[in-house]
Design a protein around this motif. Sequence first.
Motif, PDB file in Angstrom:
ATOM      1  N   GLY A   1       0.826  -1.207   0.000  1.00  0.00           N
ATOM      2  CA  GLY A   1       0.000   0.000   0.000  1.00  0.00           C
ATOM      3  C   GLY A   1       0.857   1.253   0.000  1.00  0.00           C
ATOM      4  N   TYR A   2       1.902   1.234   0.801  1.00  0.00           N
ATOM      5  CA  TYR A   2       2.827   2.365   0.833  1.00  0.00           C
ATOM      6  C   TYR A   2       3.500   2.543  -0.530  1.00  0.00           C
ATOM      7  N   GLN A   3       3.970   1.447  -1.106  1.00  0.00           N
ATOM      8  CA  GLN A   3       4.646   1.502  -2.403  1.00  0.00           C
ATOM      9  C   GLN A   3       3.721   2.052  -3.490  1.00  0.00           C
ATOM     10  N   MET A   4       2.464   1.646  -3.467  1.00  0.00           N
ATOM     11  CA  MET A   4       1.518   2.122  -4.475  1.00  0.00           C
ATOM     12  C   MET A   4       1.317   3.634  -4.370  1.00  0.00           C
ATOM     13  N   ALA A   5       1.387   4.167  -3.143  1.00  0.00           N
ATOM     14  CA  ALA A   5       1.141   5.593  -2.925  1.00  0.00           C
ATOM     15  C   ALA A   5       2.404   6.448  -3.022  1.00  0.00           C
ATOM     16  N   SER A   6       3.576   5.835  -2.964  1.00  0.00           N
ATOM     17  CA  SER A   6       4.825   6.604  -2.894  1.00  0.00           C
ATOM     18  C   SER A   6       5.352   6.977  -4.278  1.00  0.00           C
ATOM     19  N   ILE A   7       6.379   7.802  -4.285  1.00  0.00           N
ATOM     20  CA  ILE A   7       7.039   8.222  -5.514  1.00  0.00           C
ATOM     21  C   ILE A   7       7.764   7.025  -6.118  1.00  0.00           C
ATOM     22  N   LYS A   8       7.575   6.850  -7.411  1.00  0.00           N
ATOM     23  CA  LYS A   8       8.157   5.695  -8.102  1.00  0.00           C
ATOM     24  C   LYS A   8       9.536   6.028  -8.664  1.00  0.00           C
TER      25      LYS A   8
ATOM     26  N   LEU B   1      12.576  -0.787  -1.095  1.00  0.00           N
ATOM     27  CA  LEU B   1      11.345  -1.303  -0.499  1.00  0.00           C
ATOM     28  C   LEU B   1      10.664  -2.302  -1.437  1.00  0.00           C
ATOM     29  N   GLY B   2      10.824  -2.079  -2.733  1.00  0.00           N
ATOM     30  CA  GLY B   2      10.265  -3.011  -3.709  1.00  0.00           C
ATOM     31  C   GLY B   2      10.860  -4.396  -3.577  1.00  0.00           C
TER      32      GLY B   2
END
Length: 133
Positions: free
Chosen positions: A28-35, A43-44
């Motif tokens: 959820g954090y990864q989906m919302a964070s800067i890519k 984190l990925g």
Amino acid sequence: MSLAPLIAAPLLIQIHAAAATAALALGGYQMASIKGSKAHRRLGWSWVALMALVAATSLGIVSNWPVVGRFGPIHGLSALVLITLPLAVLHARRGRIANHRSAMRGLFLGGLVIAGLFTLLPGRLMYHVVFGG
């Protein structure tokens, strides 16, 4: 809500549930964070490891709805996760970001959110954890 049913469950199920919960939060954090940042990549890799652990541990859990031996439909999803994870990483490494994004979203939604909702069906362990009784 009571953790008692989960604490009483076999260690494999405890590991599976902990990894799935961590993957859900981190995903959820990864989906919302800067890519594309270093943090996103680090984190990925953690998320990929958690998802692999979730899928691998699920293969040791006996299905409530067996189709072949002790394996059920959810085990097919686990196999799909184990195949899709390295492909999704490969897409990112080769610069195919749209394919990477699509694969990762599919893994998150199908492999965690939708599969997680099925764990909340009456009679399932997580149903008892979340809703009691």
